[in-house]
Write a protein that holds these residues in place. Structure first.
Motif, PDB file in Angstrom:
ATOM      1  N   LEU A   2       0.837  -1.194   0.000  1.00 59.42           N
ATOM      2  CA  LEU A   2       0.000   0.000   0.000  1.00 59.42           C
ATOM      3  C   LEU A   2       0.875   1.248   0.000  1.00 59.42           C
ATOM      4  N   THR A   4       0.801   5.489  -0.021  1.00 53.87           N
ATOM      5  CA  THR A   4      -0.116   6.526   0.408  1.00 53.87           C
ATOM      6  C   THR A   4       0.438   7.919   0.141  1.00 53.87           C
ATOM      7  N   LEU A  34       1.090   4.803   8.907  1.00 58.41           N
ATOM      8  CA  LEU A  34       0.407   4.889   7.613  1.00 58.41           C
ATOM      9  C   LEU A  34       1.308   5.542   6.574  1.00 58.41           C
ATOM     10  N   GLY A  37       3.999   3.283   5.319  1.00 57.68           N
ATOM     11  CA  GLY A  37       3.581   2.027   4.707  1.00 57.68           C
ATOM     12  C   GLY A  37       3.671   0.827   5.627  1.00 57.68           C
ATOM     13  N   TYR A  39       1.383   0.194   7.994  1.00 57.47           N
ATOM     14  CA  TYR A  39       0.053  -0.074   8.554  1.00 57.47           C
ATOM     15  C   TYR A  39      -0.988   0.109   7.472  1.00 57.47           C
ATOM     16  N   ASN A  40      -1.872  -0.855   7.331  1.00 52.06           N
ATOM     17  CA  ASN A  40      -2.984  -0.741   6.396  1.00 52.06           C
ATOM     18  C   ASN A  40      -4.212  -0.279   7.177  1.00 52.06           C
ATOM     19  N   SER A  42      -8.112   0.700   8.251  1.00 56.06           N
ATOM     20  CA  SER A  42      -9.460   0.185   8.036  1.00 56.06           C
ATOM     21  C   SER A  42     -10.111   1.048   6.958  1.00 56.06           C
ATOM     22  N   ALA A  46      -9.534   5.098   6.363  1.00 46.23           N
ATOM     23  CA  ALA A  46      -9.147   5.594   5.034  1.00 46.23           C
ATOM     24  C   ALA A  46     -10.145   6.634   4.541  1.00 46.23           C
ATOM     25  N   PHE A  61      -4.725   6.513  -1.521  1.00 43.96           N
ATOM     26  CA  PHE A  61      -4.063   5.220  -1.369  1.00 43.96           C
ATOM     27  C   PHE A  61      -3.964   4.518  -2.706  1.00 43.96           C
ATOM     28  N   PHE A  63      -2.568   0.594  -4.266  1.00 41.29           N
ATOM     29  CA  PHE A  63      -1.964  -0.710  -4.049  1.00 41.29           C
ATOM     30  C   PHE A  63      -1.004  -1.019  -5.191  1.00 41.29           C
TER      31      PHE A  63
END
Length: 66
Positions: A2, A4, A34, A37, A39-40, A42, A46, A61, A63
């Motif tokens: 992920l 961000t 976050l 990178g 931590y993903n 919820s 987001a 975000f 992927f």
């Protein structure tokens, strides 16, 4: 993985990690994780962050295949 743009938007909006964390109801460390990178979030988190920056979750975000 992920990726961000939280840090970019946070700086553009002149917010500290603490400011953003308080607005979305998480700890400052969560914002740091976050941004790095590690931590993903919820879906709710987001969406809450995207709402603050007035962008879509997809703009905030991305992927990437590892």
């Amino acid at each position: 993985m992920l990726k961000t743009k939280i840090k970019e938007y946070r700086l553009a909006f002149d917010l500290s990690q603490t400011d953003l964390a308080e607005r979305v109801g998480v700890r400052r460390e969560t914002i740091g994780h976050l941004e790095n990178g590690r931590y993903n979030p919820s879906l709710k988190l987001a969406m809450d962050i995207a709402r603050i920056f007035q962008v879509t979750v997809e703009e905030l975000f991305e992927f990437e295949d590892e």
